[in-house]
Write a protein that holds these residues in place. Structure first.
Motif, short mmCIF file in Angstrom:
data_model
loop_
_atom_site.label_atom_id
_atom_site.label_comp_id
_atom_site.label_asym_id
_atom_site.label_seq_id
_atom_site.Cartn_x
_atom_site.Cartn_y
_atom_site.Cartn_z
N THR A 1 55.97 -10.53 -59.44
CA THR A 1 57.26 -10.46 -58.75
C THR A 1 58.35 -10.04 -59.72
O THR A 1 58.13 -9.89 -60.93
N THR A 2 59.54 -9.89 -59.19
CA THR A 2 60.70 -9.48 -59.98
C THR A 2 60.94 -10.44 -61.13
O THR A 2 61.25 -10.01 -62.25
N ARG A 3 60.81 -11.72 -60.90
CA ARG A 3 61.03 -12.72 -61.97
C ARG A 3 60.11 -12.46 -63.17
O ARG A 3 60.55 -12.44 -64.31
N ASP A 4 58.83 -12.25 -62.89
CA ASP A 4 57.89 -11.98 -63.98
C ASP A 4 58.14 -10.61 -64.59
O ASP A 4 57.99 -10.42 -65.80
N ALA A 5 58.53 -9.65 -63.77
CA ALA A 5 58.80 -8.30 -64.27
C ALA A 5 59.96 -8.31 -65.27
O ALA A 5 59.91 -7.61 -66.28
N THR A 6 60.99 -9.09 -64.99
CA THR A 6 62.12 -9.17 -65.93
C THR A 6 61.68 -9.79 -67.25
O THR A 6 62.08 -9.33 -68.32
N LEU B 1 58.62 -9.71 -68.52
CA LEU B 1 57.68 -8.83 -69.19
C LEU B 1 58.33 -7.55 -69.72
O LEU B 1 57.81 -6.93 -70.66
N THR B 2 59.43 -7.11 -69.12
CA THR B 2 60.07 -5.87 -69.55
C THR B 2 61.28 -6.08 -70.45
O THR B 2 61.68 -5.17 -71.16
N GLY B 3 61.89 -7.27 -70.38
CA GLY B 3 63.11 -7.50 -71.13
C GLY B 3 64.35 -7.02 -70.40
O GLY B 3 65.46 -7.09 -70.92
N LEU B 4 64.19 -6.50 -69.20
CA LEU B 4 65.32 -6.06 -68.39
C LEU B 4 65.90 -7.24 -67.62
O LEU B 4 65.17 -8.17 -67.26
N SER B 5 67.19 -7.20 -67.37
CA SER B 5 67.79 -8.21 -66.50
C SER B 5 67.39 -7.89 -65.06
O SER B 5 66.93 -6.78 -64.75
N THR B 6 67.57 -8.85 -64.17
CA THR B 6 67.25 -8.63 -62.76
C THR B 6 68.07 -7.46 -62.21
O THR B 6 67.55 -6.61 -61.48
N GLU B 7 69.34 -7.39 -62.59
CA GLU B 7 70.20 -6.30 -62.13
C GLU B 7 69.73 -4.95 -62.66
O GLU B 7 69.69 -3.96 -61.92
N ALA C 1 60.34 -7.49 -54.80
CA ALA C 1 59.48 -6.34 -55.05
C ALA C 1 58.29 -6.83 -55.88
O ALA C 1 58.34 -7.90 -56.50
N ARG C 2 57.23 -6.05 -55.91
CA ARG C 2 56.04 -6.42 -56.69
C ARG C 2 55.64 -5.24 -57.56
O ARG C 2 55.77 -4.09 -57.17
N TYR C 3 55.12 -5.58 -58.76
CA TYR C 3 54.85 -4.58 -59.78
C TYR C 3 53.44 -4.77 -60.36
O TYR C 3 53.02 -5.88 -60.65
N SER C 4 52.75 -3.65 -60.57
CA SER C 4 51.43 -3.65 -61.22
C SER C 4 51.62 -3.62 -62.73
O SER C 4 52.71 -3.34 -63.22
N TRP C 5 50.53 -3.82 -63.46
CA TRP C 5 50.62 -3.76 -64.92
C TRP C 5 51.01 -2.35 -65.37
O TRP C 5 51.72 -2.18 -66.35
N GLN C 6 50.56 -1.32 -64.63
CA GLN C 6 50.90 0.06 -64.99
C GLN C 6 52.42 0.30 -64.88
O GLN C 6 53.01 0.94 -65.74
N THR C 7 53.02 -0.23 -63.83
CA THR C 7 54.46 -0.06 -63.64
C THR C 7 55.24 -0.84 -64.68
O THR C 7 56.24 -0.35 -65.22
N ILE C 8 54.77 -2.03 -65.01
CA ILE C 8 55.44 -2.83 -66.06
C ILE C 8 55.32 -2.10 -67.40
O ILE C 8 56.29 -2.03 -68.16
N LEU C 9 54.16 -1.55 -67.69
CA LEU C 9 53.99 -0.77 -68.93
C LEU C 9 54.97 0.40 -68.95
O LEU C 9 55.63 0.66 -69.96
#
Length: 168
Positions: free
Chosen positions: A5-10, A12-18, A43-51
């Protein structure tokens, strides 16, 4: 396919939610794998998108690149990464050749480039994704994998000049 989810994506990427929403929705720079269905639906993200998002952060922060100008590159990379297994990317580097041209190379091989490029090592990013996605760790150098994971074929083109695969 496992999605976060967005929470985990932020995380894993270091990006803020915004920032994440700006990059994935408003500017559609790197779209999520599953778009939110409405307010309160993440929203939902795969490992490829997070990479891909992590690599975009490096390009923005370290190389000061304007990401919107490279939207086609991110689309090509996203499509190409869907044909690569997580394990097959270990030990590799991503070479960005300009425009939407890119290739995966093994830095341990002697590679001769005929053009300028930006090289991004993938291992630090893959290591970061291990914790967030319960992905398989690569076998040690002295141990063979019982069932090696191979990347699936795609629209790959072999470049006779450099000896490595080029995409895009």
């Amino acid at each position: 396919m496992q999605l976060v989810t967005t929470r985990d994506a932020t995380r894993l990427t270091g990006l803020s939610t915004e920032q994440l929403r700006e990059w994935t929705s408003r500017r559609a720079l790197i779209p999520p794998d599953v778009k939110p269905k409405g307010h309160g639906s993440p929203a939902r993200y795969s490992w490829q998108t997070i990479l891909l998002l992590r690599l975009a952060v490096v390009l923005r922060d370290r190389f000061k690149l304007e990401l919107q100008a490279h939207r086609d590159l991110f689309a090509q990379l996203g499509a190409g990464l869907t044909h690569e297994s997580f394990l097959s990317l270990w030990g590799k580097a991503l070479a960005l050749h300009g425009g939407a041209q890119w290739s995966l190379i093994d830095p341990r091989d002697e590679v001769v480039f005929t053009d300028d490029c930006i090289l991004l090592r993938l291992d630090p990013h893959l290591q970061h994704l291990l914790d967030g996605f319960s992905l398989p760790k690569p076998a040690s150098v002295s141990q063979f994998q019982l069932f090696p994971a191979l990347g699936m074929g795609g629209d790959r083109v072999f470049n006779d000049l450099t000896g490595h695969r080029r995409h895009g």
